[in-house]
Design a protein around this motif. Structure first.
Motif, PDB file in Angstrom:
ATOM      1  N   GLY A  79       0.800  -1.218   0.000  1.00  0.00           N
ATOM      2  CA  GLY A  79       0.000   0.000   0.000  1.00  0.00           C
ATOM      3  C   GLY A  79       0.834   1.269   0.000  1.00  0.00           C
ATOM      4  N   TRP A  80       2.110   1.140   0.321  1.00  0.00           N
ATOM      5  CA  TRP A  80       3.004   2.295   0.335  1.00  0.00           C
ATOM      6  C   TRP A  80       3.738   2.470  -0.994  1.00  0.00           C
ATOM      7  CZ3 TRP A  80       1.719   5.266   4.099  1.00  0.00           C
ATOM      8  CH2 TRP A  80       1.172   4.702   5.246  1.00  0.00           C
ATOM      9  N   ALA A  81       3.544   1.542  -1.930  1.00  0.00           N
ATOM     10  CA  ALA A  81       4.166   1.651  -3.249  1.00  0.00           C
ATOM     11  C   ALA A  81       3.478   2.751  -4.057  1.00  0.00           C
ATOM     12  CB  ALA A  81       4.067   0.320  -3.987  1.00  0.00           C
ATOM     13  N   ARG A  82       4.047   3.094  -5.177  1.00  0.00           N
ATOM     14  CA  ARG A  82       3.488   4.151  -6.026  1.00  0.00           C
ATOM     15  C   ARG A  82       2.028   3.877  -6.397  1.00  0.00           C
ATOM     16  NH1 ARG A  82       6.475   6.503 -11.237  1.00  0.00           N
ATOM     17  NH2 ARG A  82       6.777   8.315  -9.943  1.00  0.00           N
ATOM     18  N   CYS A  83       1.700   2.612  -6.627  1.00  0.00           N
ATOM     19  CA  CYS A  83       0.326   2.240  -7.006  1.00  0.00           C
ATOM     20  C   CYS A  83      -0.627   2.260  -5.813  1.00  0.00           C
ATOM     21  CB  CYS A  83       0.315   0.856  -7.642  1.00  0.00           C
ATOM     22  SG  CYS A  83       0.723  -0.465  -6.475  1.00  0.00           S
ATOM     23  N   ARG A  84      -0.073   2.394  -4.611  1.00  0.00           N
ATOM     24  CA  ARG A  84      -0.850   2.393  -3.366  1.00  0.00           C
ATOM     25  C   ARG A  84      -1.611   1.078  -3.152  1.00  0.00           C
ATOM     26  NH1 ARG A  84       2.118   6.356  -2.139  1.00  0.00           N
ATOM     27  NH2 ARG A  84       1.240   8.422  -1.849  1.00  0.00           N
ATOM     28  N   GLY A  85      -1.238   0.045  -3.871  1.00  0.00           N
ATOM     29  CA  GLY A  85      -1.920  -1.241  -3.743  1.00  0.00           C
ATOM     30  C   GLY A  85      -3.191  -1.328  -4.560  1.00  0.00           C
ATOM     31  N   LEU A  86      -3.499  -0.262  -5.288  1.00  0.00           N
ATOM     32  CA  LEU A  86      -4.722  -0.259  -6.102  1.00  0.00           C
ATOM     33  C   LEU A  86      -4.561  -1.114  -7.354  1.00  0.00           C
ATOM     34  CD1 LEU A  86      -5.682   3.475  -5.652  1.00  0.00           C
ATOM     35  CD2 LEU A  86      -6.754   1.473  -4.576  1.00  0.00           C
ATOM     36  N   CYS A  87      -3.341  -1.551  -7.610  1.00  0.00           N
ATOM     37  CA  CYS A  87      -3.088  -2.450  -8.738  1.00  0.00           C
ATOM     38  C   CYS A  87      -3.486  -3.884  -8.402  1.00  0.00           C
ATOM     39  CB  CYS A  87      -1.617  -2.394  -9.133  1.00  0.00           C
ATOM     40  SG  CYS A  87      -0.511  -2.870  -7.787  1.00  0.00           S
ATOM     41  N   CYS A  88      -3.713  -4.174  -7.123  1.00  0.00           N
ATOM     42  CA  CYS A  88      -3.985  -5.555  -6.732  1.00  0.00           C
ATOM     43  C   CYS A  88      -5.010  -5.685  -5.608  1.00  0.00           C
ATOM     44  CB  CYS A  88      -2.687  -6.241  -6.326  1.00  0.00           C
ATOM     45  SG  CYS A  88      -1.916  -5.505  -4.875  1.00  0.00           S
ATOM     46  N   HIS A  89      -5.665  -4.612  -5.208  1.00  0.00           N
ATOM     47  CA  HIS A  89      -6.547  -4.691  -4.043  1.00  0.00           C
ATOM     48  C   HIS A  89      -7.760  -5.592  -4.270  1.00  0.00           C
ATOM     49  CE1 HIS A  89      -8.706  -1.613  -6.264  1.00  0.00           C
ATOM     50  NE2 HIS A  89      -9.679  -1.615  -5.364  1.00  0.00           N
ATOM     51  N   GLU A  90      -8.247  -5.661  -5.500  1.00  0.00           N
ATOM     52  CA  GLU A  90      -9.386  -6.546  -5.765  1.00  0.00           C
ATOM     53  C   GLU A  90      -8.963  -8.008  -5.674  1.00  0.00           C
ATOM     54  OE1 GLU A  90     -10.691  -4.972  -9.493  1.00  0.00           O
ATOM     55  OE2 GLU A  90     -12.020  -3.524  -8.518  1.00  0.00           O
ATOM     56  N   ARG A  91      -7.788  -8.330  -6.195  1.00  0.00           N
ATOM     57  CA  ARG A  91      -7.275  -9.702  -6.083  1.00  0.00           C
ATOM     58  C   ARG A  91      -6.980 -10.030  -4.619  1.00  0.00           C
ATOM     59  NH1 ARG A  91      -7.490 -14.746  -6.912  1.00  0.00           N
ATOM     60  NH2 ARG A  91      -5.533 -15.819  -7.190  1.00  0.00           N
ATOM     61  N   ALA A  92      -6.445  -9.070  -3.891  1.00  0.00           N
ATOM     62  CA  ALA A  92      -6.195  -9.278  -2.468  1.00  0.00           C
ATOM     63  C   ALA A  92      -7.496  -9.583  -1.734  1.00  0.00           C
ATOM     64  CB  ALA A  92      -5.519  -8.050  -1.868  1.00  0.00           C
ATOM     65  N   ALA A  93      -8.570  -8.882  -2.086  1.00  0.00           N
ATOM     66  CA  ALA A  93      -9.871  -9.141  -1.466  1.00  0.00           C
ATOM     67  C   ALA A  93     -10.351 -10.556  -1.780  1.00  0.00           C
ATOM     68  CB  ALA A  93     -10.893  -8.106  -1.918  1.00  0.00           C
ATOM     69  N   GLU A  94     -10.100 -11.015  -3.002  1.00  0.00           N
ATOM     70  CA  GLU A  94     -10.472 -12.390  -3.368  1.00  0.00           C
ATOM     71  C   GLU A  94      -9.723 -13.402  -2.518  1.00  0.00           C
ATOM     72  OE1 GLU A  94     -10.105 -13.346  -7.514  1.00  0.00           O
ATOM     73  OE2 GLU A  94     -10.868 -11.385  -8.107  1.00  0.00           O
ATOM     74  N   LEU A  95      -8.412 -13.244  -2.422  1.00  0.00           N
ATOM     75  CA  LEU A  95      -7.594 -14.189  -1.673  1.00  0.00           C
ATOM     76  C   LEU A  95      -7.916 -14.160  -0.176  1.00  0.00           C
ATOM     77  CD1 LEU A  95      -4.191 -13.646  -3.484  1.00  0.00           C
ATOM     78  CD2 LEU A  95      -5.698 -15.637  -3.663  1.00  0.00           C
ATOM     79  N   LEU A  96      -8.032 -12.966   0.374  1.00  0.00           N
ATOM     80  CA  LEU A  96      -8.400 -12.866   1.786  1.00  0.00           C
ATOM     81  C   LEU A  96      -9.784 -13.454   2.017  1.00  0.00           C
ATOM     82  CD1 LEU A  96      -7.070  -9.307   2.618  1.00  0.00           C
ATOM     83  CD2 LEU A  96      -6.265 -11.454   3.603  1.00  0.00           C
ATOM     84  N   GLY A  97     -10.685 -13.185   1.084  1.00  0.00           N
ATOM     85  CA  GLY A  97     -12.038 -13.714   1.198  1.00  0.00           C
ATOM     86  C   GLY A  97     -12.078 -15.228   1.233  1.00  0.00           C
TER      87      GLY A  97
ATOM     88  N   ARG B 118     -16.417  -9.286  -0.269  1.00  0.00           N
ATOM     89  CA  ARG B 118     -15.172  -9.059  -1.008  1.00  0.00           C
ATOM     90  C   ARG B 118     -15.226  -7.720  -1.735  1.00  0.00           C
ATOM     91  NH1 ARG B 118     -13.894 -15.118  -3.447  1.00  0.00           N
ATOM     92  NH2 ARG B 118     -14.158 -16.138  -1.442  1.00  0.00           N
ATOM     93  N   GLN B 119     -16.355  -7.424  -2.353  1.00  0.00           N
ATOM     94  CA  GLN B 119     -16.518  -6.134  -3.038  1.00  0.00           C
ATOM     95  C   GLN B 119     -16.487  -4.994  -2.038  1.00  0.00           C
ATOM     96  OE1 GLN B 119     -20.156  -6.617  -5.258  1.00  0.00           O
ATOM     97  NE2 GLN B 119     -19.102  -7.546  -6.999  1.00  0.00           N
ATOM     98  N   ARG B 120     -17.139  -5.179  -0.895  1.00  0.00           N
ATOM     99  CA  ARG B 120     -17.152  -4.140   0.134  1.00  0.00           C
ATOM    100  C   ARG B 120     -15.738  -3.879   0.644  1.00  0.00           C
ATOM    101  NH1 ARG B 120     -16.882  -2.745   5.017  1.00  0.00           N
ATOM    102  NH2 ARG B 120     -16.414  -4.767   5.906  1.00  0.00           N
ATOM    103  N   GLN B 121     -14.982  -4.944   0.871  1.00  0.00           N
ATOM    104  CA  GLN B 121     -13.604  -4.812   1.351  1.00  0.00           C
ATOM    105  C   GLN B 121     -12.722  -4.079   0.330  1.00  0.00           C
ATOM    106  OE1 GLN B 121     -11.808  -5.730   4.144  1.00  0.00           O
ATOM    107  NE2 GLN B 121     -13.678  -6.302   5.237  1.00  0.00           N
ATOM    108  N   ALA B 122     -12.871  -4.413  -0.947  1.00  0.00           N
ATOM    109  CA  ALA B 122     -12.089  -3.741  -1.988  1.00  0.00           C
ATOM    110  C   ALA B 122     -12.445  -2.262  -2.061  1.00  0.00           C
ATOM    111  CB  ALA B 122     -12.303  -4.422  -3.342  1.00  0.00           C
ATOM    112  N   ALA B 123     -13.728  -1.951  -1.987  1.00  0.00           N
ATOM    113  CA  ALA B 123     -14.168  -0.555  -2.030  1.00  0.00           C
ATOM    114  C   ALA B 123     -13.700   0.206  -0.795  1.00  0.00           C
ATOM    115  CB  ALA B 123     -15.688  -0.490  -2.155  1.00  0.00           C
TER     116      ALA B 123
END
Length: 81
Positions: free
Chosen positions: A24-42, A52-57
């Motif tokens: 989340g501290w990278a240039r992309c702020r983690g927005l390049c992978c937050h939806e996939r992260a929500a899937e995996l965490l889910g 999962r959608q709520r978590q990503a949003a």
């Protein structure tokens, strides 16, 4: 993500991306992978598709509020205090 959920008690996408992996501290702020992260965490935490959608949003909103990227800050807005 799986490790963060299983062994580090990550409970949200923000928790995983900002505090467990640091992406989340990278240039992309983690927005390049937050939806996939929500899937995996889910998968690990038993979230349904709506959660999962709520978590990503929620993560996107958290980043927009706390970590705005250059060019999105209103320099004319009143400051704190």
């Amino acid at each position: 993500m799986r490790f963060a959920a299983r062994f580090e008690q990550a409970a949200t996408v923000g928790d995983a991306l900002l505090r467990r992996t640091g992406i989340g501290w990278a240039r992309c702020r983690g927005l390049c992978c937050h939806e996939r992260a929500a899937e995996l965490l889910g998968e690990e935490l038993g979230w349904d598709a709506a959660e999962r959608q709520r978590q990503a949003a929620a993560y996107a909103a958290e980043v927009a509020y706390h970590l705005p990227v250059e060019g999105t800050i209103d320099r004319h807005a009143p400051g704190p205090g």
